[in-house]
Design an enzyme around this catalytic site. Structure first.
Site, mmCIF file in Angstrom:
data_model
loop_
_atom_site.group_PDB
_atom_site.id
_atom_site.type_symbol
_atom_site.label_atom_id
_atom_site.label_comp_id
_atom_site.label_asym_id
_atom_site.label_seq_id
_atom_site.Cartn_x
_atom_site.Cartn_y
_atom_site.Cartn_z
ATOM 1 N N LYS A 78 0.975 -1.093 0.166
ATOM 2 C CA LYS A 78 0.025 -0.199 0.026
ATOM 3 C C LYS A 78 0.931 0.987 -0.138
ATOM 4 C CE LYS A 78 -4.052 1.930 2.424
ATOM 5 N NZ LYS A 78 -4.987 1.291 3.606
ATOM 6 N N SER A 171 -9.834 1.809 2.872
ATOM 7 C CA SER A 171 -8.824 2.883 1.627
ATOM 8 C C SER A 171 -7.608 1.864 1.073
ATOM 9 C CB SER A 171 -8.604 3.898 3.217
ATOM 10 O OG SER A 171 -7.667 2.904 3.784
ATOM 11 N N SER A 195 -10.741 0.161 6.740
ATOM 12 C CA SER A 195 -9.830 0.097 5.816
ATOM 13 C C SER A 195 -8.951 -1.147 4.776
ATOM 14 C CB SER A 195 -9.050 1.094 5.544
ATOM 15 O OG SER A 195 -9.224 2.818 6.004
#
Lengths: 506, 95
Positions: A78, A171, A195
């Site tokens: 990420k 997210s 998330s």
């Protein structure tokens, strides 16, 4: 030969160890899959040279019978993990051009154990969002086709702003899309209010947010420091257990990181469930709840009972206060954390006449709409005259939320079963354009866990009537991730392995 | 509680976020939607409840008070948009 991108992380590990496949082969297979899937927008940066170099080094170690627990396994990272010399922007324009001269502890742990980096994954800007639509790099398309869509229709939509395609959640939307789309064996993600878990539910994969302090936050771009935790997304519970074992661990560079040794989480997968008690909290049965979600939840409880656990009702009376309190605590911490983006030390700088003008212009241009909104809410609730009414009150409510869980666990419950999300995945552009709160409601079942610092795992539990994945959440005692892996696998087995969508995108 | 247009301008300045006048009414609506969402908390009885300071009870670790870092000025400055002679460059602050 089977497609190397369809292997689970555990299968790939075993085949690498037996030298049935090489790390270079599996890295190349994933790099090719990533190339074909470019239009999904899951990766914001690919690092093929690095991947091939790391894979070759892994092959050399494997040839000598050496290598760590993740030796030669290609994964995605990420964009909020600092990766030395590689683009790290938390998908924000304000970190324009930032390449950290250091490595985050979590990714350093993964490389220590032999993992191979494929690239950086898309996400909501600073992890603020539930659909990946707030990313400076644009939305990510879910690998799942919208109900009744043809492949051709979906491919056309990829070239047309992804209109009508499904969100992979957020997210960690790049991470979930890449794992579900078989562009990497597993990925790092992070979870401040849901998330990791909501994207897992939306894409039919597994995600775990461990206990606060289980993973080091050092080198992760901060959003809300008392809520943020690292965790993995993977295609099976076993794979998530393997990833978390490597990601977690003590770190002198993060004073909130636990010194406790990391257990062998994989050993908990398949363990007997006899004697375990599962709590079902009545307060999670919301008014107007989607009947399909309610039925899924009841089915999940039935599966666990059939597997040998006992199921009891529990009460968590302060549940409904968690989401509003979160929208005070998280923006407040964000407004403090994101004060560092000043146009001086790194990232975007706009021409300005004086220092205040430099801050205001750089931040005005560098932050997207959702981030600006939250920073302003944060500045407001921390400002003189409002601090006690908002921030201190929210922190008191947080104490009440945590106490609810403590009482439930003290009554003999080993884990708590809840839905993961209020619905299956929604479409890109469908939510939150008029009222930001509409998007926030997605996290109603997950934020409580961050507010209380507990571990939460989401496992795929089947498909909706429209054929979209749905997940169930298990909440555990602090540092008892092992029980969640045991129970999560029982749900995974009972539901039957989710068949991930074919590669319609290319 | 809700905010008016001048409060939105004040908050933006507190947060050091430059806004155009045209954006302010829209932000006012969004901020007020969020404030009305959190308003429900006013009714919660928090009498005698301690505000949370640490979500997992943990002793803050101590280390020896010695220098563990430094001599990396080049790395510190490597990502700065403007530098000169080993310093960050900012607009003139003192006349």
């Amino acid at each position: 030969m089977t497609d190397l991108t369809s292997l689970t992380l555990a299968e790939a590990r075993d085949q690498l160890k037996s030298r049935a496949i090489s790390s270079l082969e599996i890295a190349k297979a994933h790099l090719e899959a990533m190339e074909r899937a470019k239009a999904l927008n899951a990766f914001v940066v690919t690092t093929p040279e690095k991947a091939l170099e790391m894979a070759a080094a892994s092959d050399a170690r494997l040839a000598k019978g050496e290598g760590g627990p993740l030796e030669g396994l290609p994964i995605g990272v990420k964009d909020l993990y600092a990766t030395e010399g590689v683009h790290t922007q938390a998908c924000s324009h304000i970190l324009d051009g930032f390449k950290p001269p250091y490595e985050s502890t979590v990714t350093a742990n993964l490389w220590r154990d032999g993992a191979v980096m494929l690239g950086k994954l898309n996400m909501d800007e600073f992890a603020m969002g539930s659909s990946n639509e707030t990313s400076y790099y644009g939305p990510v398309a879910s690998p799942w086709l919208p109900p009744n869509w043809s492949r051709e229709q979906a491919r056309a939509a990829l070239g047309d702003g992804k209109r009508g395609l499904l969100s992979p959640g957020g997210s960690s939307g790049g991470s979930s899309a890449a794992v579900a789309g078989r562009l990497c064996l597993a990925a790092t993600a992070s979870d401040t209010g849901g998330s990791i878990r909501q994207p897992a539910a939306f894409t039919g994969i597994v995600g775990i947010k461990p206990t606060y302090g289980r993973c080091s936050r050092w080198g992760m771009v901060a959003f809300a420091s008392s809520l943020d935790q690292a965790g993995p997304l993977a295609r099976t519970v076993r794979d998530a257990a393997i990833m978390l074992r490597s990601m977690a661990g003590p770190d002198p560079k993060d004073s909130t990181c636990s010194p406790a040794p990391v257990p062998d989480y994989e050993a908990a997968v398949g363990r007997s469930m006899k004697g375990l008690t599962i709590g079902v909290p009545k307060e999670y049965r919301l008014e107007g709840m989607n009947p399909e979600i309610e039925a899924l939840w009841a089915r999940g409880a039935e599966w666990l009972r059939a597997a040998g656990a006992s199921v009891v009702d529990v009460s968590l009376p302060n549940t409904r206060h968690a989401l509003p309190a979160y929208y005070i605590v998280a923006p407040a911490e964000a407004s403090s954390n994101l004060a560092r983006y000043d146009g001086v030390r790194y990232g975007l700088r706009e021409p300005a006449s004086d220092i205040i003008d430099l801050y205001e212009k750089s931040r005005g241009k560098g932050f997207g709409a959702e981030v600006r909104r939250r920073l302003m809410i944060g500045a407001y609730v921390l400002s003189a005259g409002y601090y006690d009414a908002y921030y201190v009150r929210a922190q008191k409510i947080r104490t009440l939320i945590k106490r609810d869980f403590e009482l439930a666990f003290a009554s003999g419950v080993d884990a708590i079963l809840t839905p993961a999300t209020p619905s299956a995945a929604f479409g890109i552009g469908e939510k939150g354009s008029g009222d930001p709160v509409e998007m926030y409601l997605n996290d109603v079942f997950t934020v409580t866990v961050n507010m209380a610092g507990l571990p939460g795992l989401v496992a795929p539990a089947g498909l909706s009537s429209e054929g979209l994945p749905l997940g169930l959440q298990l909440i555990g005692r602090p540092f008892d991730e092992e029980t969640l892996f045991t129970l999560g696998e029982a749900i995974e087995q009972s539901a039957g392995r989710t068949t991930l969508p074919e590669a319609w995108w290319g | 509680m809700s905010v008016d247009l001048s409060a939105v301008r004040r908050i933006a300045h507190l947060a050091r976020i430059g806004l155009s006048e045209a954006e302010i009414p829209h932000l006012q609506g969004e901020i007020n939607a969020i404030l009305s969402f959190v308003q429900a908390l006013e009714a919660v009885d928090v009498e005698g409840v301690e505000p949370m300071t640490s979500v997992i009870p943990m002793r803050l670790p101590m280390r020896d008070d010695v220098v563990t870092d430094g001599e990396i000025a080049d790395k510190v400055l490597a990502n700065a948009p403007l530098t000169e002679d080993g310093f960050f460059l900012v607009p003139k602050v003192i006349d």
